[in-house]
Design an enzyme around this catalytic site. Structure first.
Site, short mmCIF file in Angstrom:
data_model
loop_
_atom_site.label_atom_id
_atom_site.label_comp_id
_atom_site.label_asym_id
_atom_site.label_seq_id
_atom_site.Cartn_x
_atom_site.Cartn_y
_atom_site.Cartn_z
N CYS A 69 0.83 -1.21 0.00
CA CYS A 69 0.00 0.00 0.00
C CYS A 69 0.86 1.26 0.00
O CYS A 69 0.46 2.29 -0.54
CB CYS A 69 -0.95 0.00 1.19
SG CYS A 69 -0.13 -0.10 2.79
N HIS A 382 -1.44 1.23 7.47
CA HIS A 382 -1.95 1.22 6.09
C HIS A 382 -1.85 2.61 5.47
O HIS A 382 -2.16 3.62 6.11
CB HIS A 382 -3.41 0.76 6.11
CG HIS A 382 -4.01 0.56 4.75
ND1 HIS A 382 -3.44 -0.26 3.79
CD2 HIS A 382 -5.13 1.09 4.18
CE1 HIS A 382 -4.19 -0.23 2.70
NE2 HIS A 382 -5.21 0.58 2.91
#
Length: 434
Positions: A69, A382
């Protein structure tokens, strides 16, 4: 007609004695009979992908290949820069002799990935790009228990820009050797002085981002940038014959088309032997004015363009243009949307006609992308990209899942909890033709 007589518009129906079921004759001109459409309804799924993209209003997402990510969010932010895409389109497929193989491969892979994102509405798997990125920078290929580890998005951003600057700035690639510098490069001029010995010197350096340092006193980006332009360093003093503390104070001497700001949220925590995160809330604006951080020379260059910008806004508000004044620090004045992408020299980066004027920087920037991090450590959590489209709409690119967002929600990514918080902000320059 009723009972053989013609009814007028003002006829009194109560006197006509019309009974239930009685027939009336209507007279008039018939409209054209509606024809059956030659083509039936076309569903978006049946359209060519290029047309689907127009209908959807944004480009494709990127599949997460296993803790990638950080890479996906970096790519989505940089992919939003049309001038960078244009430069990559003309990048040659054949490697030049003055460039190493892995740099060429990564640049070519970036070009191909950008091309895929522009042509697809379905999520794209950036496998080739990821393989070449790990080959060029092995730290992105670190494994833990057989799985690829989460990495720092800022490191990925910096390394990718450095590679592109080498490739697109290669002498054999003469399209524009200063493409990356013009788009993202910030020139700083610094005064370095020692209070003990009164020694003083100046130095110039080029960076790709401004640092927003976060402390207890910092509540807004403007304050963090002010802290980031000052630093202390220890080095040998010829006068004292020993090490001494020097204060380094920097000013911006040249601005780019796209200004990148990094929030310095991560630091090394010795107790836990890992990167920790500063969760403090730091607000940032949709429009950023960096005039206060510029050198005297740059301020003088910005004065005329800024006056034009203010006059343009004044015209919209029905005010008369004022006489030319000194540089403005009016952070509260909302500037006009006059802008034209151009390079550092002020020439437009797109082919222009003779009638077009050169565009000049104003020191005013508009937010166009935010890269956020959610979690307590840089080695976990994330990353997500929030990117403004040409239509003005914002899209949250959470790996392979693009989701429309409201602009008022973008500035709420300022931290203060466990929600996504800004780690990198990218601003686009407002320019005026002169």
């Amino acid at each position: 007609m009723v009972k053989g007589g013609l009814l007028k518009d003002d006829a009194n129906w109560a006197t006509l004695g019309v009974k239930e079921g009685q027939k009336l004759m209507m007279m008039g001109t018939a409209d054209e009979i509606v024809k059956t459409p030659e083509k039936g309804p076309v569903f978006m799924e049946d359209l060519p992908e290029e047309e689907q993209m127009v209908a959807v209003g944004h480009t494709a997402g990127l599949f997460n290949l296993g803790n990638t990510c950080y890479m996906n969010s970096t790519v989505q932010c940089l992919h939003s820069v049309p001038e960078l895409k244009s430069a990559l389109v003309s990048y040659p497929s054949q490697k030049s002799s003055d460039l190493d193989h892995t740099s060429h491969m990564l640049t070519a892979a970036t070009r191909e990935l950008f091309n895929e994102l522009d042509k697809s509405v379905k999520p794209v798997a950036p496998m080739q790009f990821w393989m070449v990125l790990r080959k060029k920078y092995p730290q992105f290929g670190q494994l833990h228990n057989g799985l690829y580890m989460q990495q720092d998005a800022e490191e990925c951003w910096t390394q990718l820009l450095y590679t592109l600057s080498q490739s697109l700035g290669s002498p054999s690639f003469s399209e524009n050797p200063d493409t990356i510098k013009a788009l993202f490069g910030i020139e700083l001029v610094s005064r370095v002085h020692c209070q003990e010995s009164s020694e003083e010197s100046s130095e110039t350096e080029s960076v790709y981002s401004l640092k927003c340092h976060i402390s207890q006193e910092v509540n807004h980006l403007h304050e963090g940038l002010k802290h980031g332009l000052k630093s202390e360093l220890e080095k040998a003093s010829p006068c004292l014959g020993r090490s001494a503390i020097y204060l380094k104070e920097s000013r911006i001497n040249a601005l780019p088309r796209y200004l990148t700001v990094q929030f310095v949220r991560f630091f090394w925590k010795r107790e836990s032997n890992q990167k920790a995160k500063i969760l403090r809330k730091v607000d940032y604006p949709l429009q950023l004015d960096v005039y206060d951080f510029c050198s005297d020379d740059l301020c003088k260059k910005l004065e005329a363009p800024r006056q034009i910008l203010r006059d343009e806004e004044g015209k919209k508000a029905g005010l008369k243009a004022k006489e030319k004044t000194s540089g403005s620090k009016d952070n509260d004045v909302k500037m006009t949307d006059v802008e034209r992408p151009s390079n550092e020299s002020g020439e437009s980066s797109k082919p222009t006609s003779k009638e077009d004027k050169k565009s000049h920087l104003t020191g005013i920037y508009d937010l166009v992308a935010v890269l956020t991090h959610k979690g307590r450590s840089a080695d976990s959590g994330h990353y997500v990209a929030w990117v403004k489209q040409e239509s003005g709409k914002w899209i949250e690119f959470d790996d392979d899942n693009p989701v429309p967002q409201r602009e008022e929600d973008i500035t709420k990514l300022s931290g203060g909890g466990d929600w996504h918080m800004a780690y990198i902000c990218m601003y686009k320059a407002r320019t005026v033709p002169m």
